[in-house]
Design an enzyme around this catalytic site. Sequence first.
Site, PDB file in Angstrom:
ATOM      1  N   HIS A  96       0.842  -1.208   0.000  1.00  0.00           N
ATOM      2  CA  HIS A  96       0.000   0.000   0.000  1.00  0.00           C
ATOM      3  C   HIS A  96       0.876   1.256   0.000  1.00  0.00           C
ATOM      4  CE1 HIS A  96      -3.013  -2.660   2.383  1.00  0.00           C
ATOM      5  NE2 HIS A  96      -3.548  -2.484   1.193  1.00  0.00           N
ATOM      6  N   LYS A 113     -17.696  -6.273   6.156  1.00  0.00           N
ATOM      7  CA  LYS A 113     -16.386  -6.935   6.214  1.00  0.00           C
ATOM      8  C   LYS A 113     -15.789  -6.719   7.604  1.00  0.00           C
ATOM      9  CE  LYS A 113     -12.509  -7.022   3.033  1.00  0.00           C
ATOM     10  NZ  LYS A 113     -11.847  -6.263   1.977  1.00  0.00           N
ATOM     11  N   ARG A 151      -2.139  -6.210  -8.246  1.00  0.00           N
ATOM     12  CA  ARG A 151      -0.986  -7.090  -7.999  1.00  0.00           C
ATOM     13  C   ARG A 151      -0.871  -8.166  -9.062  1.00  0.00           C
ATOM     14  NH1 ARG A 151      -3.113  -8.181  -2.071  1.00  0.00           N
ATOM     15  NH2 ARG A 151      -4.924  -8.214  -3.419  1.00  0.00           N
ATOM     16  N   SER A 166      -2.812  -7.684   3.290  1.00  0.00           N
ATOM     17  CA  SER A 166      -3.041  -7.515   4.732  1.00  0.00           C
ATOM     18  C   SER A 166      -3.326  -8.883   5.365  1.00  0.00           C
ATOM     19  CB  SER A 166      -4.222  -6.582   4.973  1.00  0.00           C
ATOM     20  OG  SER A 166      -3.960  -5.315   4.426  1.00  0.00           O
TER      21      SER A 166
HETATM   22  O1  PNS Z   1      -8.756  -2.839   0.858  1.00  0.00           O
HETATM   23  P1  PNS Z   1     -10.034  -3.357   0.274  1.00  0.00           P
HETATM   24  O2  PNS Z   1     -10.874  -4.059   1.328  1.00  0.00           O
HETATM   25  O3  PNS Z   1      -9.809  -4.208  -0.934  1.00  0.00           O
HETATM   26  O4  PNS Z   1     -10.862  -2.064  -0.213  1.00  0.00           O
HETATM   27  C1  PNS Z   1     -12.146  -2.179  -0.754  1.00  0.00           C
HETATM   28  C2  PNS Z   1     -12.780  -0.815  -1.057  1.00  0.00           C
HETATM   29  C3  PNS Z   1     -12.808   0.050   0.186  1.00  0.00           C
HETATM   30  C4  PNS Z   1     -11.997  -0.120  -2.121  1.00  0.00           C
HETATM   31  C5  PNS Z   1     -14.229  -1.113  -1.550  1.00  0.00           C
HETATM   32  O5  PNS Z   1     -14.861  -2.006  -0.668  1.00  0.00           O
HETATM   33  C6  PNS Z   1     -15.097   0.126  -1.681  1.00  0.00           C
HETATM   34  O6  PNS Z   1     -14.908   0.931  -2.558  1.00  0.00           O
HETATM   35  N1  PNS Z   1     -16.080   0.244  -0.766  1.00  0.00           N
HETATM   36  C7  PNS Z   1     -16.981   1.388  -0.711  1.00  0.00           C
HETATM   37  C8  PNS Z   1     -18.414   1.026  -1.151  1.00  0.00           C
HETATM   38  C9  PNS Z   1     -18.567   1.235  -2.648  1.00  0.00           C
HETATM   39  O7  PNS Z   1     -18.522   2.328  -3.141  1.00  0.00           O
HETATM   40  N2  PNS Z   1     -18.703   0.090  -3.370  1.00  0.00           N
HETATM   41  C10 PNS Z   1     -18.772   0.094  -4.807  1.00  0.00           C
HETATM   42  C11 PNS Z   1     -20.181   0.092  -5.325  1.00  0.00           C
HETATM   43  S1  PNS Z   1     -21.242  -1.148  -4.650  1.00  0.00           S
END
Ligand code: PNS
Length: 162
Positions: free
Chosen positions: A17, A41, A90, A128
Amino acid sequence: MRIFVYPGSFDPVTNGHIDIIKRAAAICDKLIVAVLVNHSKKSLFSLDERVSMLEKSLSCCENVAIAHFSGLLVDFARSNGAKVIVKGLRAVSDYEYELQMAHLNKKMDENIETLFMMANPNYSYLSSSIVKELVLLGGEIDGLVPNEIKSVIIEKIKNERE
Ligand code: PNS
């Protein structure tokens, strides 16, 4: 002002990150690292802990701000004046899900672009979850997470186990 947003759970932040954050910060005026307030989550670290680990790791980066959000990412981006969402890729396995998210976000707000940055190959295996599993099983995490937060991660996982 060119504002980018880099969203994630950061449970915890890894050197993968940090690499993306530094590279993205170098090509914008302000980068907002947006920590998801997880609802569905479940995260190991609390929101405060995840934000605090990012702050400790990024004290050197002047144009990087740390914030948190719940709800839709595009809403957060729009209300913070960010026109670009940065995502790290990745491997090909990341691509399918990220492509779906990028299209969905574009459908919700056509003015916001998703910018994919290829992860540094040194960290292409890093996540993570891998960090948490390594600590749980007694493995070394030197070089995988910022030095400033290594002990915080190890302590937390040790306490959880007890
Ligand atoms: O580190 P992660 O868990 O892969 O991050 C995921 C993240 C935060 C990028 C994703 O879950 C997200 O954008 N969540 C916000 C909700 C949203 O806008 N979802 C997309 C449309 S349903």
